[in-house]
Design an enzyme around this catalytic site. Sequence first.
Site, mmCIF file in Angstrom:
data_model
loop_
_atom_site.group_PDB
_atom_site.id
_atom_site.type_symbol
_atom_site.label_atom_id
_atom_site.label_comp_id
_atom_site.label_asym_id
_atom_site.label_seq_id
_atom_site.Cartn_x
_atom_site.Cartn_y
_atom_site.Cartn_z
ATOM 1 N N GLY A 61 0.874 -1.234 -0.037
ATOM 2 C CA GLY A 61 0.083 -0.179 -0.166
ATOM 3 C C GLY A 61 0.969 1.094 -0.085
ATOM 4 N N GLU A 84 0.470 -1.220 -4.911
ATOM 5 C CA GLU A 84 -0.406 -0.454 -4.587
ATOM 6 C C GLU A 84 -1.881 -0.758 -5.548
ATOM 7 O OE1 GLU A 84 -1.171 2.408 -2.760
ATOM 8 O OE2 GLU A 84 -3.160 2.371 -3.858
ATOM 9 N N ILE A 85 -2.989 -0.560 -4.765
ATOM 10 C CA ILE A 85 -4.075 -1.166 -5.348
ATOM 11 C C ILE A 85 -4.669 -0.030 -6.431
ATOM 12 C CG2 ILE A 85 -5.706 -0.382 -3.786
ATOM 13 C CD1 ILE A 85 -6.825 -3.406 -4.032
ATOM 14 N N CYS A 139 2.799 1.009 6.081
ATOM 15 C CA CYS A 139 2.844 2.383 6.371
ATOM 16 C C CYS A 139 1.476 3.077 6.183
ATOM 17 C CB CYS A 139 3.882 3.212 5.689
ATOM 18 S SG CYS A 139 5.497 2.584 6.001
ATOM 19 N N ASP A 142 -4.790 1.795 5.631
ATOM 20 C CA ASP A 142 -6.290 2.312 5.975
ATOM 21 C C ASP A 142 -6.683 1.828 7.241
ATOM 22 O OD1 ASP A 142 -6.267 3.702 3.421
ATOM 23 O OD2 ASP A 142 -6.815 1.924 2.223
ATOM 24 N N THR A 217 6.924 9.229 4.209
ATOM 25 C CA THR A 217 5.867 9.023 3.467
ATOM 26 C C THR A 217 4.964 10.044 3.316
ATOM 27 O OG1 THR A 217 4.190 8.174 4.978
ATOM 28 C CG2 THR A 217 6.083 6.784 4.574
ATOM 29 N N GLU A 218 4.163 10.146 2.193
ATOM 30 C CA GLU A 218 3.227 11.230 2.107
ATOM 31 C C GLU A 218 2.123 11.508 3.343
ATOM 32 O OE1 GLU A 218 4.079 9.477 -0.443
ATOM 33 O OE2 GLU A 218 5.137 10.713 -1.562
ATOM 34 N N GLU A 219 1.820 10.293 3.715
ATOM 35 C CA GLU A 219 0.830 10.177 4.756
ATOM 36 C C GLU A 219 1.413 10.812 5.986
ATOM 37 O OE1 GLU A 219 -2.220 9.521 3.720
ATOM 38 O OE2 GLU A 219 -3.061 10.151 5.597
HETATM 39 N N1 SAM Z 1 2.003 3.931 2.909
HETATM 40 C C1 SAM Z 1 1.498 5.199 2.172
HETATM 41 C C2 SAM Z 1 2.077 6.533 3.003
HETATM 42 O O1 SAM Z 1 2.301 6.320 4.030
HETATM 43 O O2 SAM Z 1 1.979 7.758 2.572
HETATM 44 C C3 SAM Z 1 -0.036 5.539 1.797
HETATM 45 C C4 SAM Z 1 -1.036 5.190 2.952
HETATM 46 S S1 SAM Z 1 -2.577 5.506 2.354
HETATM 47 C C5 SAM Z 1 -3.516 6.051 3.716
HETATM 48 C C6 SAM Z 1 -3.015 3.600 2.086
HETATM 49 C C7 SAM Z 1 -2.701 2.931 0.753
HETATM 50 O O3 SAM Z 1 -2.962 1.728 0.620
HETATM 51 C C8 SAM Z 1 -3.635 3.632 -0.086
HETATM 52 O O4 SAM Z 1 -2.681 4.187 -1.308
HETATM 53 C C9 SAM Z 1 -4.573 2.431 -0.733
HETATM 54 O O5 SAM Z 1 -4.868 2.628 -2.231
HETATM 55 C C10 SAM Z 1 -3.433 1.357 -0.513
HETATM 56 N N2 SAM Z 1 -4.106 0.156 -0.352
HETATM 57 C C11 SAM Z 1 -5.208 -0.087 0.346
HETATM 58 N N3 SAM Z 1 -5.418 -1.712 0.253
HETATM 59 C C12 SAM Z 1 -4.526 -2.166 -0.557
HETATM 60 C C13 SAM Z 1 -4.329 -3.531 -0.992
HETATM 61 N N4 SAM Z 1 -5.013 -4.609 -0.652
HETATM 62 N N5 SAM Z 1 -3.144 -3.694 -1.698
HETATM 63 C C14 SAM Z 1 -2.466 -2.744 -2.173
HETATM 64 N N6 SAM Z 1 -2.819 -1.585 -1.660
HETATM 65 C C15 SAM Z 1 -3.586 -0.952 -0.726
#
Ligand code: SAM
Length: 244
Positions: A61, A84-85, A139, A142, A217-219
Amino acid sequence: SDHSLEYPAEPGLMYWASLYPAFAVDEEMKDAPAQAEEQEQGEKAVARRKTSKQVEIADIGCGFGGLLFALAPRFPDTLLLGMEIRTSVTEFVQEKARALRNQNASSGLYQNVACLRANSMKFLPNFFVKGQLSKIFLCFPDPHFKARKHKARIVSTTLNSEYAYVLRPGGIVYTITDVEDLHNWMVEHFTNHPSFERIPDEELESDECVSVMMTETEEGKKVTRNGGKKFVACFRRPEDPPWP
Ligand code: SAM
């Protein structure tokens, strides 16, 4: 939906060289001449599907890839993969990797970082063999606050068994979140899992990956801007016990 996701039936069938062309190796084709590159008569058919190294660091993710791009120059000889999904987000990371590779053509930096669109909750063992990874990053996953949504969390007893499978003995899962309830959930599920032990916080101070994860990380940057708190927990997959 997953119907549009492409994933290999097993890790050996993945065309890793398309993600890391600088690490591609020639492979003699015996049974699949259709995939061979154009060849002079008499020359051996050669395909470039495989890489000289396997992916060792996975960011699950990965979002916009801030962590990956911060880690890549620090581990220039290691392949890093973001999963990333979201299609558009994956494309953004792929574009950024291309741009950074071009800008750093003379040093060869960023050739070791790539991103793949995948649902990591379903297909992880399709991409990695047993014991392949040394580090997995989770990181700011969700949070899925509501109890009936907890099954959507990327940390669970079942998924932790998959992380343990693809992680080598001694390998580490890094987690960070600003949601305390999710932090407690991740700590509980990893500590209760037989294949993981929590790394004491004192030990984390000397791990540069932890400080990178907290700032890059962006978040994480968003949480810093908003003055939020970050909860970190890391877990080691112990060495396999010796046979009795
Ligand atoms: N890790 C990054 C950061 O810390 O900036 C992104 C955090 S963001 C809150 C969560 C990310 O996980 C999103 O971009 C979402 O699309 C991705 N994601 C959610 N479920 C996923 C899955 N089953 N497989 C891959 N990516 C997933």
